[in-house]
Design a protein around this motif. Structure first.
Motif, PDB file in Angstrom:
ATOM      1  N   SER A  56       0.831  -1.201   0.000  1.00 28.62           N
ATOM      2  CA  SER A  56       0.000   0.000   0.000  1.00 28.62           C
ATOM      3  C   SER A  56       0.869   1.258   0.000  1.00 28.62           C
ATOM      4  O   SER A  56       0.572   2.225  -0.708  1.00 28.62           O
ATOM      5  N   GLN A  57       1.942   1.246   0.774  1.00 24.33           N
ATOM      6  CA  GLN A  57       2.853   2.391   0.790  1.00 24.33           C
ATOM      7  C   GLN A  57       3.524   2.572  -0.573  1.00 24.33           C
ATOM      8  O   GLN A  57       3.728   3.698  -1.029  1.00 24.33           O
ATOM      9  N   ILE A  58       3.857   1.479  -1.226  1.00 16.65           N
ATOM     10  CA  ILE A  58       4.462   1.550  -2.568  1.00 16.65           C
ATOM     11  C   ILE A  58       3.471   2.141  -3.558  1.00 16.65           C
ATOM     12  O   ILE A  58       3.831   2.962  -4.400  1.00 16.65           O
ATOM     13  N   ALA A  63       1.824   6.800  -6.836  1.00 23.25           N
ATOM     14  CA  ALA A  63       0.863   7.864  -7.139  1.00 23.25           C
ATOM     15  C   ALA A  63       1.470   9.239  -6.873  1.00 23.25           C
ATOM     16  O   ALA A  63       1.264  10.179  -7.643  1.00 23.25           O
ATOM     17  N   ALA A  64       2.242   9.365  -5.784  1.00 31.85           N
ATOM     18  CA  ALA A  64       2.811  10.652  -5.403  1.00 31.85           C
ATOM     19  C   ALA A  64       3.821  11.178  -6.417  1.00 31.85           C
ATOM     20  O   ALA A  64       3.993  12.390  -6.543  1.00 31.85           O
ATOM     21  N   GLU A  69       2.327  19.272  -5.201  1.00 26.79           N
ATOM     22  CA  GLU A  69       2.392  19.393  -3.749  1.00 26.79           C
ATOM     23  C   GLU A  69       0.998  19.381  -3.148  1.00 26.79           C
ATOM     24  O   GLU A  69       0.049  19.937  -3.710  1.00 26.79           O
ATOM     25  N   GLY A  70       0.839  18.713  -2.002  1.00 29.18           N
ATOM     26  CA  GLY A  70      -0.454  18.666  -1.328  1.00 29.18           C
ATOM     27  C   GLY A  70      -0.576  17.415  -0.486  1.00 29.18           C
ATOM     28  O   GLY A  70       0.353  16.625  -0.386  1.00 29.18           O
TER      29      GLY A  70
END
Length: 79
Positions: A56-58, A63-64, A69-70
């Motif tokens: 999930s973190q990957i 996506a990031a 920025e946000g």
């Protein structure tokens, strides 16, 4: 430059920063079914540093990389 190796229980990607001056240590990315580990040797101590990510973190990281920025909340994909 990078290498990719398929092992019994993981895929291992090694990132080689041959253009850096001074050269930085290689980064090894090991991808398992349930997560990803990043490893890099600390040049000062010789110790291996490891960071573990859940899948999930990957997905959040992936996506990031394409967002401005946000702060965001990713909705999981439906199977």
């Amino acid at each position: 430059m990078f290498t990719i190796e398929h092992e019994f229980d993981a895929t291992v990607i090694t990132l080689i920063d041959d253009a850096a001056t001074p050269a930085s240590e290689d980064v090894t990315v090991t991808i398992f079914d349930d997560g990803v580990a990043l490893e890099q040797a600390d040049p000062r101590t010789g110790a291996l540093r490891r960071i573990n990510f859940t899948m999930s973190q990957i997905e959040d990281l992936r996506a990031a990389l394409n967002l401005p920025e946000g702060a965001y909340v990713r909705t999981p994909r439906k199977p």
